[in-house]
Design a protein around this motif. Structure first.
Motif, PDB file in Angstrom:
ATOM      1  N   UNK A   2       9.124 -26.485  45.287  1.00 35.35           N
ATOM      2  CA  UNK A   2      10.341 -25.719  45.512  1.00 35.35           C
ATOM      3  C   UNK A   2      10.188 -24.315  44.956  1.00 35.35           C
ATOM      4  N   UNK A   3      11.081 -23.419  45.346  1.00 35.73           N
ATOM      5  CA  UNK A   3      11.038 -22.030  44.875  1.00 35.73           C
ATOM      6  C   UNK A   3      11.863 -21.913  43.598  1.00 35.73           C
ATOM      7  N   UNK A   4      11.247 -21.472  42.488  1.00 37.25           N
ATOM      8  CA  UNK A   4      11.987 -21.328  41.220  1.00 37.25           C
ATOM      9  C   UNK A   4      12.780 -20.027  41.193  1.00 37.25           C
ATOM     10  N   UNK A   5      13.861 -19.979  41.958  1.00 39.51           N
ATOM     11  CA  UNK A   5      14.618 -18.749  42.149  1.00 39.51           C
ATOM     12  C   UNK A   5      15.124 -18.193  40.818  1.00 39.51           C
ATOM     13  N   UNK A   6      15.748 -19.039  40.024  1.00 38.93           N
ATOM     14  CA  UNK A   6      16.312 -18.582  38.748  1.00 38.93           C
ATOM     15  C   UNK A   6      15.217 -18.037  37.833  1.00 38.93           C
ATOM     16  N   UNK A   7      14.056 -18.687  37.834  1.00 37.87           N
ATOM     17  CA  UNK A   7      12.943 -18.235  37.001  1.00 37.87           C
ATOM     18  C   UNK A   7      12.421 -16.886  37.477  1.00 37.87           C
TER      19      UNK A   7
END
Length: 539
Positions: free
Chosen positions: A461-466
């Motif tokens: 998945x894409x770690x958007x928040x990170x």
């Protein structure tokens, strides 16, 4: 000098995070006493410990017996099932905690699947007997408790020539269970063992393992024992307060009653870990009293349960800061109902409280930046005289009344709070399966959007928040006054990349805290530097 201090602080924080998350979990010392093999001792005098028996071989009756009758205990906190075959705990489901993040997932199960089940009895002597095949007779089939209700369940069965009586004491409103075991007609045995097996990994729908290690509180010291380090078996004796299966959010502990001298045996065979509390013969009789805790690792709950169980929550050296922060989160949640908002509010409050320190830090850094041209001239003039350079630079600081550590010291003073909050968020069972907004449905797990497979990112998945957190660190670093040293600037610009990689596997709650803190710092830096830009803008 100022940049070197900032680099030291940033690297120190990174090392601390890595130390707690990696090194402590992998390389923590494992002090224990190895078992001694000796011939089994005959019945011993009262109040004396028996000679250790050979603990390496499993007893003949240690295989799982066919399931018997289900004896069900229902309280407000859990639903327990005791199997009459073996008189053991076959299931312990926590009603207030889900097994997975899905709202319709079943209650969290504490007992790992398969047998042998926890709280079995072993009689140890010349021959070892296990009650796994004993069909116990129970004084009741069902017990339902609410309010301040209390009740007992008594099981009686024959083990060889001995009669074993197990009495479970249940009380509503607590995760503690009392267990008293009495053995009659067991003259050939010198020790009574109470066992808790952990078979494989207790997971649900891709969730992380419930327990990550065995932990023993010996006196005032917690001894963590990794599962993979127990292949040869370990015996820990003297001052045993409790022995437990320990995980990030839950604890399953066997607690000898005060004044009872017991020892603990730990062993792993074929991915099954066994923890056994051993009680010696006393006054010519075999018996034991235990309190059993199976529940969440919330500080309040563990403190109310007593027995120093709260020691299982490791909040580091700054636990005295972390605990009030946890209380603040819980208090705030009564109003907001969203732990993500609570983290944001708590971060804002902490930032506001530290405004005087950070203002002083920013102003000191700006003052240092103004001196950079003169410092460059000094270095050029005395480039072959390092001692003279230091002398001239210190004189420059004195003349302009600039403290070279003025920007660093306020940050150092804030570190205990930052670390305390980091530890609080790392261990908060309240964040488990707690949603925030949009794709973030579990603040205790890494944030992921979608299921795109990315190298070095697990789960997928894409770690958007990170990524947002990393971008905020870049902006913050770009706005930080520089010393004009290109090499040091490049070193500092590595820090956002390093932290981004580090936070990819961290819980979303921690990442949210760091992101909000960075955004607030950026705003504060902008406000501090804005007055100096206005004259330039007018011109």
């Amino acid at each position: 000098m100022e940049k070197r201090a900032l680099i030291a602080v940033a690297i120190s924080l990174a090392i601390l995070v890595l130390y707690q998350e990696v090194i402590l979990k992998q390389l923590y010392p494992q002090p224990a006493v190895t078992p001694e093999s000796a011939p089994p001792a005959p019945p011993v005098p009262p109040e004396s410990l028996p000679a250790p028996v050979d603990l390496g071989a499993p007893p003949a009756g240690a295989v799982a017996a066919p399931a018997g009758r289900e004896l069900v205990i229902d309280t407000e906190l859990y639903r327990a099932v005791i199997d009459s075959a073996g008189g053991r705990l076959a299931s312990f489901r926590l009603k207030r905690y889900r097994a997975a993040v899905a709202p319709d997932s079943p209650p969290q199960e504490i007992v790992s699947g398969g047998a042998p089940y926890p709280l079995g009895v072993q009689l140890r002597g010349k021959e070892n007997l296990d009650d796994g095949g004993v069909e116990y007779q129970a004084d009741r089939d069902h017990l339902e408790l609410s309010g301040n209700g209390e009740g007992t369940l008594t099981l009686t069965g024959a083990l060889g020539d001995a009669t074993v009586t197990k009495t479970f004491a249940f009380r509503s409103g607590t995760y503690l269970i009392g267990l008293e075991v009495k053995v009659d007609g067991a003259a050939a045995f010198s020790e009574l063992g109470l066992t808790w097996h952990r078979a494989g990994e207790l997971t649900h729908a891709g969730s992380a393992p419930l327990f990550s290690q065995v932990a023993v509180l010996q006196g005032k010291k917690v001894l963590p024992e990794p599962f993979d380090g127990l292949a040869d078996g370990k015996v820990i004796d003297k001052d045993i307060v409790w022995a437990a299966y320990d995980g990030p959010h839950f604890l399953a502990a066997m607690v000898p009653r005060a004044g009872e001298s017991m020892r603990v045996w730990l062993k792993q065979r074929d991915r099954t870990t066994e923890t056994m509390v051993l009680a010696p013969r006393r006054d010519g009789r075999l018996g034991a009293h235990l309190d059993v805790y199976a529940g969440p690792k919330t500080v309040d709950t563990l403190e109310q349960s007593g027995h120093s169980l709260a020691r299982a929550v490791d909040l580091g050296y700054f636990g005295f800061i972390a605990i009030p922060l946890l209380h603040a989160l819980r208090w705030s949640n009564k109003v907001t109902g969203n732990y993500g908002l609570d983290i944001i509010l708590l971060t804002v409050v902490i930032k506001v409280l530290f405004i005087p320190l950070t203002q002083k830090s920013f102003k000191s850094m700006k003052a240092m930046q103004k001196l950079q041209p003169e410092m460059a001239r000094i270095r050029e003039k005395y480039k072959d005289q390092p001692e003279q350079v230091n002398k001239e630079v210190m004189e420059l600081y004195r003349r302009h009344k600039v403290n070279p550590f003025g920007g660093c010291l306020p940050m150092v003073l804030q570190l205990p709070v930052f670390i305390g909050l980091y530890n609080a968020l790392s261990h908060a069972v309240e964040l488990r399966h707690a949603p925030f907004f949009l794709w973030i449905n579990d603040l205790s797990a890494p944030d992921r959007l979608g299921a795109l497979a990315i190298p070095f990112v697990a789960p997928p998945g894409i770690p958007v928040l990170t990524l947002l957190m990393g971008a905020s660190m870049f902006i913050q670093q770009w706005m930080t006054p520089s010393t004009g040293d290109p090499q040091q600037q490049r070193v500092m610009m590595i820090m956002p990349v390093m932290f981004t990689f580090m936070f990819v596997s961290f819980p979303a709650g921690l990442t949210l805290y760091w992101l909000v803190n960075n955004v607030l710092t950026i705003g504060q830096q902008y406000v501090v530097s804005r007055p100096e830009r206005r004259p330039q803008e007018r011109s």
